[in-house]
Write a protein that holds these residues in place. Structure first.
Motif, PDB file in Angstrom:
ATOM      1  N   LEU A 150       0.827  -1.207   0.000  1.00  0.00           N
ATOM      2  CA  LEU A 150       0.000   0.000   0.000  1.00  0.00           C
ATOM      3  C   LEU A 150       0.864   1.260   0.000  1.00  0.00           C
ATOM      4  N   ALA A 151       1.960   1.260   0.759  1.00  0.00           N
ATOM      5  CA  ALA A 151       2.845   2.429   0.795  1.00  0.00           C
ATOM      6  C   ALA A 151       3.494   2.660  -0.557  1.00  0.00           C
ATOM      7  N   ALA A 152       3.914   1.566  -1.240  1.00  0.00           N
ATOM      8  CA  ALA A 152       4.518   1.705  -2.579  1.00  0.00           C
ATOM      9  C   ALA A 152       3.499   2.230  -3.587  1.00  0.00           C
ATOM     10  N   HIS A 153       2.251   1.761  -3.467  1.00  0.00           N
ATOM     11  CA  HIS A 153       1.208   2.234  -4.389  1.00  0.00           C
ATOM     12  C   HIS A 153       0.901   3.719  -4.156  1.00  0.00           C
ATOM     13  N   LYS A 154       0.850   4.143  -2.892  1.00  0.00           N
ATOM     14  CA  LYS A 154       0.584   5.562  -2.600  1.00  0.00           C
ATOM     15  C   LYS A 154       1.703   6.452  -3.129  1.00  0.00           C
ATOM     16  N   LYS A 155       2.931   5.994  -2.973  1.00  0.00           N
ATOM     17  CA  LYS A 155       4.064   6.777  -3.479  1.00  0.00           C
ATOM     18  C   LYS A 155       3.994   6.916  -4.990  1.00  0.00           C
ATOM     19  N   LYS A 156       3.634   5.843  -5.661  1.00  0.00           N
ATOM     20  CA  LYS A 156       3.516   5.863  -7.132  1.00  0.00           C
ATOM     21  C   LYS A 156       2.399   6.801  -7.576  1.00  0.00           C
ATOM     22  N   GLU A 157       1.260   6.775  -6.852  1.00  0.00           N
ATOM     23  CA  GLU A 157       0.131   7.619  -7.226  1.00  0.00           C
ATOM     24  C   GLU A 157       0.402   9.097  -6.922  1.00  0.00           C
ATOM     25  N   ARG A 158       1.187   9.385  -5.897  1.00  0.00           N
ATOM     26  CA  ARG A 158       1.550  10.783  -5.626  1.00  0.00           C
ATOM     27  C   ARG A 158       2.388  11.355  -6.763  1.00  0.00           C
ATOM     28  N   GLU A 159       3.320  10.549  -7.266  1.00  0.00           N
ATOM     29  CA  GLU A 159       4.146  11.006  -8.384  1.00  0.00           C
ATOM     30  C   GLU A 159       3.300  11.217  -9.631  1.00  0.00           C
ATOM     31  N   ALA A 160       2.307  10.341  -9.829  1.00  0.00           N
ATOM     32  CA  ALA A 160       1.420  10.496 -10.988  1.00  0.00           C
ATOM     33  C   ALA A 160       0.518  11.716 -10.833  1.00  0.00           C
ATOM     34  N   ALA A 161       0.088  12.018  -9.583  1.00  0.00           N
ATOM     35  CA  ALA A 161      -0.772  13.182  -9.354  1.00  0.00           C
ATOM     36  C   ALA A 161      -0.013  14.476  -9.597  1.00  0.00           C
ATOM     37  N   LYS A 162       1.291  14.483  -9.326  1.00  0.00           N
ATOM     38  CA  LYS A 162       2.092  15.683  -9.592  1.00  0.00           C
ATOM     39  C   LYS A 162       2.163  15.983 -11.094  1.00  0.00           C
ATOM     40  N   GLN A 163       2.087  14.947 -11.899  1.00  0.00           N
ATOM     41  CA  GLN A 163       2.122  15.126 -13.356  1.00  0.00           C
ATOM     42  C   GLN A 163       0.746  15.424 -13.945  1.00  0.00           C
ATOM     43  N   GLY A 164      -0.270  15.524 -13.079  1.00  0.00           N
ATOM     44  CA  GLY A 164      -1.611  15.884 -13.533  1.00  0.00           C
ATOM     45  C   GLY A 164      -2.533  14.713 -13.789  1.00  0.00           C
ATOM     46  N   LYS A 165      -2.120  13.492 -13.445  1.00  0.00           N
ATOM     47  CA  LYS A 165      -2.956  12.321 -13.672  1.00  0.00           C
ATOM     48  C   LYS A 165      -3.921  12.123 -12.503  1.00  0.00           C
ATOM     49  N   GLN A 166      -5.025  11.463 -12.803  1.00  0.00           N
ATOM     50  CA  GLN A 166      -6.024  11.206 -11.767  1.00  0.00           C
ATOM     51  C   GLN A 166      -5.561  10.034 -10.902  1.00  0.00           C
ATOM     52  N   PRO A 167      -5.632  10.149  -9.580  1.00  0.00           N
ATOM     53  CA  PRO A 167      -5.153   9.059  -8.721  1.00  0.00           C
ATOM     54  C   PRO A 167      -6.065   7.837  -8.794  1.00  0.00           C
ATOM     55  N   PHE A 168      -5.449   6.681  -8.598  1.00  0.00           N
ATOM     56  CA  PHE A 168      -6.166   5.406  -8.617  1.00  0.00           C
ATOM     57  C   PHE A 168      -6.037   4.771  -7.239  1.00  0.00           C
ATOM     58  N   PHE A 169      -7.176   4.441  -6.636  1.00  0.00           N
ATOM     59  CA  PHE A 169      -7.186   3.851  -5.307  1.00  0.00           C
ATOM     60  C   PHE A 169      -7.263   2.331  -5.438  1.00  0.00           C
ATOM     61  N   ILE A 170      -6.266   1.664  -4.862  1.00  0.00           N
ATOM     62  CA  ILE A 170      -6.156   0.215  -4.991  1.00  0.00           C
ATOM     63  C   ILE A 170      -7.194  -0.475  -4.109  1.00  0.00           C
ATOM     64  N   LYS A 171      -7.713  -1.610  -4.583  1.00  0.00           N
ATOM     65  CA  LYS A 171      -8.702  -2.377  -3.828  1.00  0.00           C
ATOM     66  C   LYS A 171      -8.015  -3.382  -2.916  1.00  0.00           C
ATOM     67  N   LYS A 172      -8.769  -3.862  -1.940  1.00  0.00           N
ATOM     68  CA  LYS A 172      -8.227  -4.859  -1.028  1.00  0.00           C
ATOM     69  C   LYS A 172      -7.931  -6.176  -1.738  1.00  0.00           C
ATOM     70  N   SER A 173      -8.766  -6.538  -2.710  1.00  0.00           N
ATOM     71  CA  SER A 173      -8.519  -7.776  -3.457  1.00  0.00           C
ATOM     72  C   SER A 173      -7.213  -7.690  -4.239  1.00  0.00           C
ATOM     73  N   GLU A 174      -6.906  -6.516  -4.777  1.00  0.00           N
ATOM     74  CA  GLU A 174      -5.655  -6.331  -5.504  1.00  0.00           C
ATOM     75  C   GLU A 174      -4.457  -6.406  -4.542  1.00  0.00           C
ATOM     76  N   ILE A 175      -4.628  -5.886  -3.339  1.00  0.00           N
ATOM     77  CA  ILE A 175      -3.542  -5.976  -2.346  1.00  0.00           C
ATOM     78  C   ILE A 175      -3.275  -7.434  -1.981  1.00  0.00           C
ATOM     79  N   ARG A 176      -4.348  -8.229  -1.789  1.00  0.00           N
ATOM     80  CA  ARG A 176      -4.170  -9.654  -1.478  1.00  0.00           C
ATOM     81  C   ARG A 176      -3.499 -10.399  -2.621  1.00  0.00           C
ATOM     82  N   LYS A 177      -3.853 -10.038  -3.860  1.00  0.00           N
ATOM     83  CA  LYS A 177      -3.246 -10.692  -5.022  1.00  0.00           C
ATOM     84  C   LYS A 177      -1.748 -10.396  -5.087  1.00  0.00           C
ATOM     85  N   GLN A 178      -1.384  -9.136  -4.864  1.00  0.00           N
ATOM     86  CA  GLN A 178       0.040  -8.781  -4.880  1.00  0.00           C
ATOM     87  C   GLN A 178       0.791  -9.420  -3.708  1.00  0.00           C
TER      88      GLN A 178
END
Length: 247
Positions: A176-204
């Motif tokens: 979750l921390a790695a995903h938040k860091k990635k989405e913060r960098e994408a938000a700085k470039q003007g992209k819309q943030p994507f919130f990861i689901k719990k099922s995706e966290i379990r899969k990873q």
């Protein structure tokens, strides 16, 4: 012939006052005024306004009303009249009430910092529980009482569950921390943030688990154990042959 004038007799009551009695009445009036002023001094401003608005509320307190006795100290017992019957559920000792607070729902305790909590109590899962597990294993080997051995094994099983659960939580927190860091960098470039689901966290988390098993060389044995476990589950749903059925 002139009629005689009729005179109306008026009764005039004349009072003769004694100068000493008049002075005593004036003193009484002054004393009453002083008493009224003292009573008005104790009246609140709100009661005066109510009395002036509708006149329904008496400003001066009724002297006939008995004042309720107050305790000199709040910890002393209350004085109750002996004429009234005592209640069966009367509180004999007035003990101070204990206020129980739950730190999970109290704003006074602040907010929970999960990362800080995990860092402060990391020694329990890294040192204390593994050391306790090894000590319990030694006690199992030395003990001969079956009941004691059973209790020790239950404790070892509980420690294994705690360590396994904490390891899974750490992996999910890292993902979750790695995903938040990635989405913060994408938000700085003007992209819309994507919130990861719990099922995706379990899969990873499962992917990370298989990677670690492959690196340690335990992947084949793990897959074999999982296959046997699934086969046992599937075997329960298979139909059995009847005893009278011919082969």
């Amino acid at each position: 012939m002139e009629q005689p004038r009729r005179t109306l007799a008026k009764s005039v009551n004349t009072k003769f006052e004694d100068p000493e009695s008049s002075s005593s009445s004036e003193e009484d009036d002054e004393e009453e005024e002083e008493e009224i002023e003292q009573q008005l001094a104790d009246v609140t401003f709100g009661d005066l306004q109510k009395a002036l608005s509708n006149g329904s509320q008496a400003v001066c307190p009724n002297p006939k009303e008995e004042k309720k006795g107050r305790r000199a100290n709040k910890n002393r017992p209350m004085e109750v009249s002996s004429k009234k019957p005592v209640s069966r559920f009367r509180e004999v000792i007035q003990a101070p009430k204990k206020v129980v607070r739950d730190p999970r729902f109290e704003s006074l305790c602040g907010t929970l910092n999960v990362d800080g909590f995990r860092k402060r109590y990391d020694f329990l899962f890294s040192k204390e529980l593994p050391a306790e597990k090894e000590e319990l294993k030694k006690q199992v080997k030395k003990s001969k009482d079956p009941e004691v051995i059973e209790e020790l094994k239950k404790r070892i099983s509980w420690i294994d569950k705690q360590l396994k659960s904490e390891s899974a939580k750490r992996t999910e927190a890292a993902i979750l921390a790695a995903h938040k860091k990635k989405e913060r960098e994408a938000a700085k470039q003007g992209k819309q943030p994507f919130f990861i689901k719990k099922s995706e966290i379990r899969k990873q988390r499962l992917i990370e688990k298989y990677k670690n098993l492959k690196e340690s060389g335990k992947l084949e044995s793990f897959v074999e154990q999982r296959r046997k476990k699934n086969a046992t589950k599937d075997h329960r749903y298979l139909p059995y042959r009847r005893p009278d059925h011919p082969e």
